[in-house]
Design an enzyme around this catalytic site. Structure first.
Site, PDB file in Angstrom:
ATOM      1  N   PHE A 134      -2.937   7.708   6.941  1.00 18.22           N
ATOM      2  CA  PHE A 134      -2.474   7.745   5.552  1.00 18.22           C
ATOM      3  C   PHE A 134      -3.350   8.387   4.936  1.00 18.22           C
ATOM      4  O   PHE A 134      -4.562   8.616   5.310  1.00 18.22           O
ATOM      5  CB  PHE A 134      -2.604   6.022   5.429  1.00 18.22           C
ATOM      6  CG  PHE A 134      -1.272   5.375   4.943  1.00 18.22           C
ATOM      7  CD1 PHE A 134       0.059   5.815   5.634  1.00 18.22           C
ATOM      8  CD2 PHE A 134      -0.964   4.475   4.007  1.00 18.22           C
ATOM      9  CE1 PHE A 134       1.305   5.553   5.273  1.00 18.22           C
ATOM     10  CE2 PHE A 134       0.264   3.919   3.838  1.00 18.22           C
ATOM     11  CZ  PHE A 134       1.463   4.476   4.454  1.00 18.22           C
ATOM     12  N   GLN A 248      -2.163   2.902 -10.403  1.00 21.53           N
ATOM     13  CA  GLN A 248      -1.919   3.955  -9.704  1.00 21.53           C
ATOM     14  C   GLN A 248      -0.568   4.915 -10.109  1.00 21.53           C
ATOM     15  O   GLN A 248       0.397   4.001  -9.967  1.00 21.53           O
ATOM     16  CB  GLN A 248      -2.175   3.731  -8.356  1.00 21.53           C
ATOM     17  CG  GLN A 248      -2.063   4.835  -7.232  1.00 21.53           C
ATOM     18  CD  GLN A 248      -2.073   4.215  -5.788  1.00 21.53           C
ATOM     19  OE1 GLN A 248      -1.035   3.720  -5.352  1.00 21.53           O
ATOM     20  NE2 GLN A 248      -3.068   4.646  -5.048  1.00 21.53           N
ATOM     21  N   HIS A 250       1.844   7.279  -8.657  1.00 26.22           N
ATOM     22  CA  HIS A 250       2.387   8.045  -7.586  1.00 26.22           C
ATOM     23  C   HIS A 250       2.792   9.334  -8.129  1.00 26.22           C
ATOM     24  O   HIS A 250       3.596   9.202  -8.985  1.00 26.22           O
ATOM     25  CB  HIS A 250       3.506   7.113  -6.602  1.00 26.22           C
ATOM     26  CG  HIS A 250       3.891   7.697  -5.426  1.00 26.22           C
ATOM     27  ND1 HIS A 250       4.273   8.969  -5.084  1.00 26.22           N
ATOM     28  CD2 HIS A 250       3.356   6.963  -4.006  1.00 26.22           C
ATOM     29  CE1 HIS A 250       4.421   8.957  -3.469  1.00 26.22           C
ATOM     30  NE2 HIS A 250       3.647   8.002  -3.023  1.00 26.22           N
ATOM     31  N   LEU A 270      10.599   5.931  -5.735  1.00 29.50           N
ATOM     32  CA  LEU A 270       9.634   6.600  -4.711  1.00 29.50           C
ATOM     33  C   LEU A 270      10.379   7.791  -4.171  1.00 29.50           C
ATOM     34  O   LEU A 270      11.249   7.443  -3.340  1.00 29.50           O
ATOM     35  CB  LEU A 270       8.893   5.501  -3.862  1.00 29.50           C
ATOM     36  CG  LEU A 270       7.691   6.165  -3.330  1.00 29.50           C
ATOM     37  CD1 LEU A 270       6.560   6.351  -4.525  1.00 29.50           C
ATOM     38  CD2 LEU A 270       7.187   5.063  -2.385  1.00 29.50           C
ATOM     39  N   GLU A 273       5.828  10.242   0.141  1.00 30.17           N
ATOM     40  CA  GLU A 273       4.793  11.285   0.428  1.00 30.17           C
ATOM     41  C   GLU A 273       5.306  11.925   1.785  1.00 30.17           C
ATOM     42  O   GLU A 273       4.688  13.350   1.672  1.00 30.17           O
ATOM     43  CB  GLU A 273       3.356  10.641   0.523  1.00 30.17           C
ATOM     44  CG  GLU A 273       2.859  10.174  -0.873  1.00 30.17           C
ATOM     45  CD  GLU A 273       1.605   9.452  -0.540  1.00 30.17           C
ATOM     46  OE1 GLU A 273       1.068   9.141   0.501  1.00 30.17           O
ATOM     47  OE2 GLU A 273       0.876   9.458  -1.600  1.00 30.17           O
ATOM     48  N   ARG A 304      -3.398  11.014  -4.107  1.00 27.21           N
ATOM     49  CA  ARG A 304      -2.306  10.770  -5.025  1.00 27.21           C
ATOM     50  C   ARG A 304      -2.818  11.189  -6.483  1.00 27.21           C
ATOM     51  O   ARG A 304      -2.038  11.717  -7.139  1.00 27.21           O
ATOM     52  CB  ARG A 304      -2.137   9.239  -5.075  1.00 27.21           C
ATOM     53  CG  ARG A 304      -1.131   8.967  -3.669  1.00 27.21           C
ATOM     54  CD  ARG A 304      -0.825   7.538  -3.861  1.00 27.21           C
ATOM     55  NE  ARG A 304      -0.141   7.067  -2.540  1.00 27.21           N
ATOM     56  CZ  ARG A 304       0.137   6.027  -2.134  1.00 27.21           C
ATOM     57  NH1 ARG A 304      -0.262   5.050  -2.827  1.00 27.21           N
ATOM     58  NH2 ARG A 304       0.803   5.779  -1.074  1.00 27.21           N
ATOM     59  N   HIS A 368       2.664   2.946  -9.831  1.00 26.42           N
ATOM     60  CA  HIS A 368       3.277   2.555  -8.410  1.00 26.42           C
ATOM     61  C   HIS A 368       2.400   1.176  -8.264  1.00 26.42           C
ATOM     62  O   HIS A 368       3.065   0.263  -7.447  1.00 26.42           O
ATOM     63  CB  HIS A 368       2.802   3.564  -7.455  1.00 26.42           C
ATOM     64  CG  HIS A 368       3.163   3.309  -6.103  1.00 26.42           C
ATOM     65  ND1 HIS A 368       4.308   2.930  -5.790  1.00 26.42           N
ATOM     66  CD2 HIS A 368       2.306   3.354  -4.992  1.00 26.42           C
ATOM     67  CE1 HIS A 368       4.518   2.820  -4.359  1.00 26.42           C
ATOM     68  NE2 HIS A 368       3.344   2.982  -3.991  1.00 26.42           N
ATOM     69  N   ARG A 402      -6.229   2.675  -4.959  1.00 24.72           N
ATOM     70  CA  ARG A 402      -6.064   1.928  -3.909  1.00 24.72           C
ATOM     71  C   ARG A 402      -5.531   2.997  -2.796  1.00 24.72           C
ATOM     72  O   ARG A 402      -4.783   3.905  -2.689  1.00 24.72           O
ATOM     73  CB  ARG A 402      -4.687   1.100  -4.036  1.00 24.72           C
ATOM     74  CG  ARG A 402      -4.050   0.369  -2.858  1.00 24.72           C
ATOM     75  CD  ARG A 402      -2.901  -0.407  -3.147  1.00 24.72           C
ATOM     76  NE  ARG A 402      -1.727   0.480  -3.434  1.00 24.72           N
ATOM     77  CZ  ARG A 402      -0.679   0.636  -2.645  1.00 24.72           C
ATOM     78  NH1 ARG A 402      -0.863   0.207  -1.517  1.00 24.72           N
ATOM     79  NH2 ARG A 402       0.126   1.547  -2.902  1.00 24.72           N
TER      80      ARG A 402
END
Ligand SMILES: Cc1cc2nc3c(=O)[nH]c(=O)nc-3n(C[C@H](O)[C@H](O)[C@H](O)COP(=O)(O)OP(=O)(O)OC[C@H]3O[C@@H](n4cnc5c(N)ncnc54)[C@H](O)[C@@H]3O)c2cc1C
Length: 597
Positions: A134, A248, A250, A270, A273, A304, A368, A402
């Site tokens: 990730f 955050q 996105h 969303l 990604e 991000r 997000h 995060r």
């Protein structure tokens, strides 16, 4: 038990149901469900879990990508200290190291436990729990269940809770906590189906009510969730909030024509990604692959916040699309590849008449996740005795940004930690002092009754959207003093509108939204005040007038309820990590940006 009307003057106190419970868990996403299981396993009788929706239907189900824990399935050199070090790095060192370590240490055991409970993990050929990269993690540490990790996690936990016969009350919204500022005595709410008002008598409440990312116009959350209920309820009860300015964004939410009823519901949703991970490229309206200017090495695969800021910059400088976004193009891949690797995305856009194999889609940053929340100690307890906050409602684990996969980790880890702490202390439901019945409980029921069926100059939806608009405009991705101050003025204006809303009956959607507006205004005020006070840029918080990180700001901003309404702030220094984590930090494990999901 029912308490009858006790007042005969002009404003009678409406009748309300009374329920005695030892522990009330507010919220039935992963955090609430895991806390309830821990309490039950430790012998606490009389735990009640409630949520605004049906059992098993919580925001957690929308998490797709995965949940972190240093199992080392593929990378045996990974361990909890490196997980903690990655989390602190990504949080830009304003996370609370103790909470980060608690989560990182717990997670291998928590992931195995979920496996024993039947979670539908994706597996390696050897049958091990598979783990993937990730963004910004040194090793493959993210366990997952296809692209439905949250759904599978919650299903597993709900099944465990049902096996233990833990009572669950559906469709109940908590509107106020009963507290004298020092000690928790209960919670007030209403049944959204019947309209009945309810007082829960309890000395312990676990707030697991989600976050506040949906106070923004463009967001990835489900409708009517993540409106800041948890932080607003807690600060009203006398607890503190922390880090609320860190939100955050996105980079790739759907940018749509909001006047088109077919597209409007998709605004902000969303776009995974993985589209960039599979080779998707970003172009501005002039056809430039603009990431070359912002991040020539990492390009679209940078962190991000970097990609989100680059898109916002392009749009603000006039190189955006008509819908305020940029183009994300994966049409150089063929349809079979896209369908196989990105099935849900492909299908979603196909349904909307867009073939990703033929044309680009429009994307823009979208709110997000709120890294801030309720300030708690190492066990999840607030400054108010008996009031706990866990999961997305709590602050401290994520700092200024995060790490993907860490929020699901936090839900189960802190569910266990809070349960362990509460269990030996619980001793029946406790008593609500009479003084609070008169000074707080009855007036609140009167307020609720007065809100229902009230005439007013503004439709609730208009005020709800006004909050989301000023938050987006003034406390969005790119912030500066002038805009933040204008945001606080806008907040005052919207507060006046909120005092003059036309609201339907207690069971109407407008009644729920009217209460949401109150919670959102508190969360929005905290975000604006924190963002104004933090005169630096750090992680997800970017001030165009203070673009550098300032070491003297390695502090947390805390928010308390002011005596005359609104919030006051103060700052606290950040603690040091343990020696073990300090060593992992010094070893400088390379963060791997090359694969995002
Ligand atoms: C699109 C998307 C994808 C994501 N993907 C990932 C991922 O791959 N990995 C990851 O780690 N994280 C991910 N996240 C974040 C993660 O999903 C959440 O942080 C996590 O699920 C929060 O769980 P929770 O239990 O704290 O709260 P929630 O699941 O939000 O549950 C909140 C509960 O509180 C109840 N509630 C709220 N207010 C009230 C009230 N006033 N009265 C009564 N009940 C109330 C709700 O009904 C609900 O039951 C993602 C988030 C989004 C938006």
């Amino acid at each position: 038990m029912s308490r009858p009307d006790t007042r005969t003057d002009d404003e009678p106190v409406p009748a309300y149901e009374e329920v005695d419970v030892s522990v009330l868990v507010v919220g039935a996403g992963a955090a609430g469900a895991r806390a309830a299981i821990e309490l039950d396993d430790r012998g606490v009788e009389d735990v009640l879990v409630l949520g605004k929706r049906n059992h098993g239907d919580a925001h957690t189900t929308w998490a797709r990508g995965g949940i972190n824990g240093a199992l080392g399935t593929h990378d045996p050199e990974d361990d909890w200290t490196i997980h903690a070090a990655d989390t602190l790095n990504e949080g830009h060192f304003v996370n609370d190291p103790e909470k980060v370590e608690t989560v990182a240490k717990q997670m291998p055991e928590r992931l195995r436990e979920l496996d024993e409970w039947g979670m539908d993990y994706s597996r390696t050929d050897d049958g091990e729990i598979d783990q993937r990269f990730f963004g910004a993690q040194s090793f493959r540490r993210t366990a997952f269940a296809g692209d439905h990790t949250g759904e599978s996690l919650l299903e597993t936990l709900v099944e465990q809770a049902q096996d233990r016969s833990i009572p669950y009350r559906e469709n109940v919204m908590i509107t106020k906590l009963v507290s004298d500022g020092e000690q928790l005595h209960g919670a007030i709410g209403y049944d959204m189906d019947t309209g009945e008002f309810v007082l829960f008598n309890t000395g312990t409440v676990v707030l697991a009510a989600g976050g506040y990312a949906a106070i923004y116009g463009r967001h990835t959350s489900r409708d009517d969730e993540n409106n800041g209920d948890g932080p607003a309820l807690a600060v009203d009860a006398g607890a503190s909030l922390m880090d609320m300015e860190f939100v955050q964004f996105h980079p790739t939410g759907m940018a749509v024509d909001e006047d088109d009823p077919e597209w409007e519901p998709w605004s902000g949703r969303l776009v995974t990604e993985a589209v960039r991970g599979e080779g998707g490229r970003l172009y501005n309206s002039e056809g430039e692959r603009f990431m070359e200017r912002y991040s020539p090495d990492q390009m679209e695969l940078d962190a991000r916040d970097v990609v989100a800021r680059a898109i916002a910059q392009e749009v603000s400088e006039g190189r955006g699309t008509e819908n305020g976004g940029v183009y994300l193009d994966i049409s150089h891949r063929d349809a079979d590849f896209i369908e196989e690797r990105l099935p849900r995305m492909y299908e979603r856009f196909q349904d909307l008449g867009v073939d990703m194999a033929e044309e680009p889609v429009e994307v823009a940053p979208t709110s997000h996740y709120g890294m801030g929340g309720v300030s708690v100690d190492e066990y999840g307890e607030t400054d108010v005795d008996g009031l706990f906050a866990i999961g997305e409602t709590m602050a401290g684990v994520h700092g200024a940004n995060r790490l993907g996969g860490n929020s699901l980790a936090e839900t189960v880890a802190y569910g266990v930690v809070a349960g362990e702490r509460i269990a030996p202390r619980v001793d029946g439901p406790g008593e609500v002092p009479d003084s609070l019945v008169e000074s707080l409980i009855e007036p609140h029921f009167q307020d609720l009754a007065a809100t229902a069926n009230s005439d007013g100059g503004y439709a609730v939806e208009t005020v709800f959207e006004a909050v989301q608009e000023f938050t987006w405009e003034h406390a969005g991705l790119l912030r500066d003093e002038e805009s933040l101050r204008a945001g606080l003025d806008a907040l005052d204006d919207v507060r006046e509108m909120a005092a003059d809303m036309a609201v339907g009956s207690v069971t109407s959607r407008s009644f729920e939204l009217a209460l949401d507006v109150g919670f959102m205004l508190t969360a929005a005020e905290a975000v604006l005040r924190g963002a104004l006070e933090r005169t630096e840029s750090r992680g997800a918080h970017y001030r165009t007038d203070y673009p550098e990180t300032d070491e003297s700001w390695q502090r947390n901003i805390c928010f308390e309820r002011a005596d005359l309404g609104g919030l006051t702030t103060h700052t606290e220094p950040v603690d040091e990590p343990s020696d073990a984590v300090q060593t992992a930090l010094e070893e400088g494990h390379e963060l791997d940006y090359h694969q995002l999901e």
